[in-house]
Design an enzyme around this catalytic site. Structure first.
Site, short mmCIF file in Angstrom:
data_model
loop_
_atom_site.label_atom_id
_atom_site.label_comp_id
_atom_site.label_asym_id
_atom_site.label_seq_id
_atom_site.Cartn_x
_atom_site.Cartn_y
_atom_site.Cartn_z
N CYS A 85 -2.80 3.27 -4.85
CA CYS A 85 -2.82 2.21 -3.58
C CYS A 85 -3.05 3.14 -2.18
O CYS A 85 -3.96 3.72 -1.75
CB CYS A 85 -1.26 1.72 -3.55
SG CYS A 85 -1.42 0.06 -2.41
N HIS A 180 -0.59 -0.23 -8.84
CA HIS A 180 0.54 0.65 -9.07
C HIS A 180 0.94 0.66 -10.69
O HIS A 180 1.67 -0.18 -11.30
CB HIS A 180 1.81 0.39 -8.50
CG HIS A 180 1.64 0.56 -6.95
ND1 HIS A 180 2.15 1.58 -6.41
CD2 HIS A 180 1.37 -0.32 -5.93
CE1 HIS A 180 2.09 1.48 -5.20
NE2 HIS A 180 1.73 0.52 -4.92
N GLU A 182 2.21 2.80 -12.22
CA GLU A 182 3.63 3.58 -12.48
C GLU A 182 4.81 2.42 -12.46
O GLU A 182 5.80 2.69 -12.96
CB GLU A 182 3.97 4.86 -11.62
CG GLU A 182 4.26 4.28 -10.29
CD GLU A 182 3.03 3.75 -9.30
OE1 GLU A 182 2.03 3.47 -9.84
OE2 GLU A 182 3.29 3.40 -8.23
N1 GLN Z 1 -1.13 -1.24 2.73
C1 GLN Z 1 -0.80 0.11 2.60
C2 GLN Z 1 -1.63 0.93 3.10
O1 GLN Z 1 -2.49 0.58 3.84
C3 GLN Z 1 -0.92 0.29 1.01
C4 GLN Z 1 0.38 -0.36 0.12
C5 GLN Z 1 0.70 0.42 -0.94
O2 GLN Z 1 0.78 1.79 -1.23
N2 GLN Z 1 1.43 -0.27 -2.03
O3 GLN Z 1 -1.50 2.24 3.23
#
Ligand code: GLN
Length: 203
Positions: A85, A180, A182
């Site tokens: 992410c 994610h 995890e």
């Molecule tokens: N929206 C977040 C970002 O721009 C990422 C979200 C996440 O890691 N769950 O970094």
């Protein structure tokens, strides 16, 4: 000595984000896990996980902690890294919808768009077919997730949503997922990352 019995030393970038979930999975898989906040800690590891969180904050803190340039150098040197992410955003060469001044570490020849799902689907779970990981499909949690909008010729796509949007990529020793794994006890991406660590250590 890098003997077979020696567990690999894996860092989790611990500037911000869901550090603990990654530590748990990596330990379950037999790694010696340390938190990385300083350049010395980065130097001691054979692989690194960049967790989810908020990429603009991770970017800012990496500069404050003097980690940004060492990390970019480690990426150039081929350190295996897995980003989830916000971690994927940090590994992308190009970030779309970044806040002003926000930069990534780069390394994967892709453009990602931050917060790419509309408000209604800011957060969702789905089953993802990931051919490189085989069966069963991956249970993936997306939280304000990015989408990979462009893939350059050096990067490979590992998974797409049913509508074709790209959510997992790989380039050499770098691996990134929009979601994610995890959070669902899914360990196969971490195993794939650890395989990169092991093949690099043996060499
Ligand atoms: N929206 C977040 C970002 O721009 C990422 C979200 C996440 O890691 N769950 O970094």
């Amino acid at each position: 000595m890098a003997g077979k019995a020696q567990p690999p030393r894996i860092g989790v970038l611990a500037l911000q984000g869901d550090v603990r979930e990654h530590e748990t999975i990596l330990r379950e898989l037999g790694a010696d896990v340390v938190r990385v906040r300083r350049p010395e800690e980065l130097e001691s590891v054979q692989g690194l996980v960049i967790p989810g969180g908020e990429s603009s904050v991770i970017d800012k803190l990496s500069r404050i902690f003097g980690l940004r340039e060492p990390l970019r150098a480690a990426i150039r040197d081929g350190l295996p890294i897995y980003g989830t992410c916000a971690g994927l955003i940090m590994l992308a060469d190009t970030v779309l919808d970044a806040i002003e001044g926000q930069e990534s570490f780069g390394g994967i020849d892709i453009a990602v768009r931050r917060n790419a799902f509309g408000r209604q689907s800011e957060s969702f779970e789905t089953e993802l077919d990931v051919p490189a990981l085989g069966k069963p499909p991956v249970r993936a949690t997306f939280i304000r997730a990015p989408i990979v909008e462009r893939v350059g010729r050096n990067a490979q796509v590992l998974a797409t949503l049913v509508d074709g949007r790209i959510v997992a990529v790989e380039q050499g020793n770098l691996l990134g997922t929009s979601f994610h794994p995890e959070m669902n006890g899914e360990t196969r991406f971490h195993q794939r990352f650890l395989a990169k660590v092991n093949s690099r250590t043996v060499r």
